[in-house]
Design an enzyme around this catalytic site. Structure first.
Site, PDB file in Angstrom:
ATOM      1  N   LYS A 166       0.864  -1.180   0.000  1.00 53.78           N
ATOM      2  CA  LYS A 166       0.000   0.000   0.000  1.00 53.78           C
ATOM      3  C   LYS A 166       0.898   1.226   0.000  1.00 53.78           C
ATOM      4  O   LYS A 166       1.601   1.492   0.968  1.00 53.78           O
ATOM      5  CB  LYS A 166      -0.919   0.020   1.212  1.00 53.78           C
ATOM      6  CG  LYS A 166      -1.902   1.188   1.196  1.00 53.78           C
ATOM      7  CD  LYS A 166      -2.750   1.216   2.452  1.00 53.78           C
ATOM      8  CE  LYS A 166      -3.827   2.301   2.336  1.00 53.78           C
ATOM      9  NZ  LYS A 166      -3.234   3.645   2.108  1.00 53.78           N
ATOM     10  N   PHE A 204      -1.252   0.760 -11.114  1.00 55.57           N
ATOM     11  CA  PHE A 204      -1.774  -0.556 -10.728  1.00 55.57           C
ATOM     12  C   PHE A 204      -3.051  -0.936 -11.463  1.00 55.57           C
ATOM     13  O   PHE A 204      -3.652  -1.960 -11.164  1.00 55.57           O
ATOM     14  CB  PHE A 204      -2.026  -0.623  -9.216  1.00 55.57           C
ATOM     15  CG  PHE A 204      -2.667   0.600  -8.619  1.00 55.57           C
ATOM     16  CD1 PHE A 204      -3.982   0.941  -8.887  1.00 55.57           C
ATOM     17  CD2 PHE A 204      -1.929   1.416  -7.775  1.00 55.57           C
ATOM     18  CE1 PHE A 204      -4.563   2.060  -8.334  1.00 55.57           C
ATOM     19  CE2 PHE A 204      -2.501   2.549  -7.203  1.00 55.57           C
ATOM     20  CZ  PHE A 204      -3.824   2.876  -7.487  1.00 55.57           C
ATOM     21  N   ARG A 222     -16.323   2.329  -3.914  1.00 59.96           N
ATOM     22  CA  ARG A 222     -15.858   1.530  -2.772  1.00 59.96           C
ATOM     23  C   ARG A 222     -16.319   0.093  -2.950  1.00 59.96           C
ATOM     24  O   ARG A 222     -17.504  -0.173  -3.112  1.00 59.96           O
ATOM     25  CB  ARG A 222     -16.417   2.112  -1.483  1.00 59.96           C
ATOM     26  CG  ARG A 222     -15.820   1.549  -0.211  1.00 59.96           C
ATOM     27  CD  ARG A 222     -14.442   2.091   0.083  1.00 59.96           C
ATOM     28  NE  ARG A 222     -14.412   3.538   0.242  1.00 59.96           N
ATOM     29  CZ  ARG A 222     -13.291   4.221   0.464  1.00 59.96           C
ATOM     30  NH1 ARG A 222     -12.120   3.598   0.542  1.00 59.96           N
ATOM     31  NH2 ARG A 222     -13.319   5.537   0.589  1.00 59.96           N
ATOM     32  N   LYS A 281      -7.623  -3.219   1.792  1.00 58.28           N
ATOM     33  CA  LYS A 281      -6.367  -2.733   2.360  1.00 58.28           C
ATOM     34  C   LYS A 281      -6.175  -3.379   3.717  1.00 58.28           C
ATOM     35  O   LYS A 281      -7.122  -3.520   4.497  1.00 58.28           O
ATOM     36  CB  LYS A 281      -6.361  -1.208   2.468  1.00 58.28           C
ATOM     37  CG  LYS A 281      -7.538  -0.618   3.222  1.00 58.28           C
ATOM     38  CD  LYS A 281      -7.572   0.896   3.098  1.00 58.28           C
ATOM     39  CE  LYS A 281      -8.830   1.479   3.747  1.00 58.28           C
ATOM     40  NZ  LYS A 281      -8.933   2.937   3.566  1.00 58.28           N
TER      41      LYS A 281
END
Length: 276
Positions: free
Chosen positions: A48, A120, A186, A192
């Site tokens: 992350k 990414f 979302r 995460k």
């Protein structure tokens, strides 16, 4: 998100659409928090990055808000013509410096030489995330640097990798479903994993400080996307207490877990969210 921010984003989305800008410039995929006991075998795992989210539509580089990033011409020339999603990044524990660099209306060339675009996702790509990640590898260059994605065989291995990253100064891990199609908003397709969870909420009020904080901010009153309100009183610098995030701002906070009522326990301010 506050009603005003939602309205502003919808207006901006319509305006960008009239100019031919893609919707993904405003609605990228956003992560949910992963449970510590997650089985990672269905995911591709990466570090992350503590950077600034930016989306490239082939001609313009934008923040999550849709605002244009004022990057030098040589930096933009290195982004090719392929739409990309990633983070502007310059190393671990450097977010504050990076934020100052990329938010300048007039870019400073020497500063931008330290910035890279860690990508990414291919927002116009096809197939599964694993297939899109493989195609990203061919786009590596001086400016564009694909984020390394790995398979992790067990939760024990995942926890060991998380510890390794955190011990080295990193934020945590990202887990993206390997079989995921393109998505936005979302979603549990992207997770995460951190030692402490984080989330975003909107500032709806300020509580004045007392004692040594008299005349300054005592706490922010925040509202989560689920409508839960709570007060956040720790994690601020002296400068932030003198000049706190305004009502309507989106902020990121860190917390340990949630109460039965959905309020975060041991919450601490991190920063104004990177929705520039």
């Amino acid at each position: 998100m506050s009603d005003n921010k939602t309205l502003n984003r919808r207006v901006l989305l319509a305006w960008l659409g009239s100019l031919g800008a893609p919707a993904f410039a405003l609605e990228p995929l956003l992560a949910k928090n992963a449970p510590m006991g997650i089985d990672p075998r269905a995911y591709l795992v990466s570090e992350k990055l503590d950077g600034v989210r930016a989306l490239w539509d082939g001609t313009t580089l934008r923040f999550r808000s849709g605002r244009t990033v004022s990057a030098p011409a040589w930096f933009l020339a290195g982004l090719l013509k392929t739409p990309l999603d990633g983070e502007l990044w310059m190393g671990r524990r450097s977010f504050d410096v990076l934020s100052g660099i990329v938010r300048r209306a007039e870019p400073v060339d020497a500063e931008w030489r330290r910035v890279r675009y860690r990508v990414f996702e291919l927002p116009a790509g096809e197939g599964t995330f694993e297939q899109r990640a493989d195609r990203l590898k061919a786009l590596a260059g001086e400016v564009v640097q694909p984020v390394e994605q790995q398979r992790v065989a067990s939760n024990a291995e995942l926890r060991a990798k998380l510890k390794q990253i955190v011990d080295a100064g990193g934020e945590g891990l990202m887990l993206h479903r390997a079989d995921a199609p393109l998505a936005s908003g979302r979603s549990d397709l992207l997770l995460k994993l951190k030692l402490l969870a984080d989330a975003e909420a909107v500032v709806v009020g300020h509580e004045p400080g007392k004692g040594r904080f008299a005349g300054q901010l005592g706490a922010l009153e925040l509202q989560t996307p689920e409508g839960v309100r709570f007060k956040l009183g720790t994690g601020f610098t002296e400068a932030q207490r003198r000049d706190p995030p305004p009502v309507g701002a989106m902020v990121t906070y860190r917390y340990r877990d949630l109460t039965p009522a959905g309020k975060p326990r041991f919450a601490s301010f991190v920063r104004v969210a990177d929705d520039f």
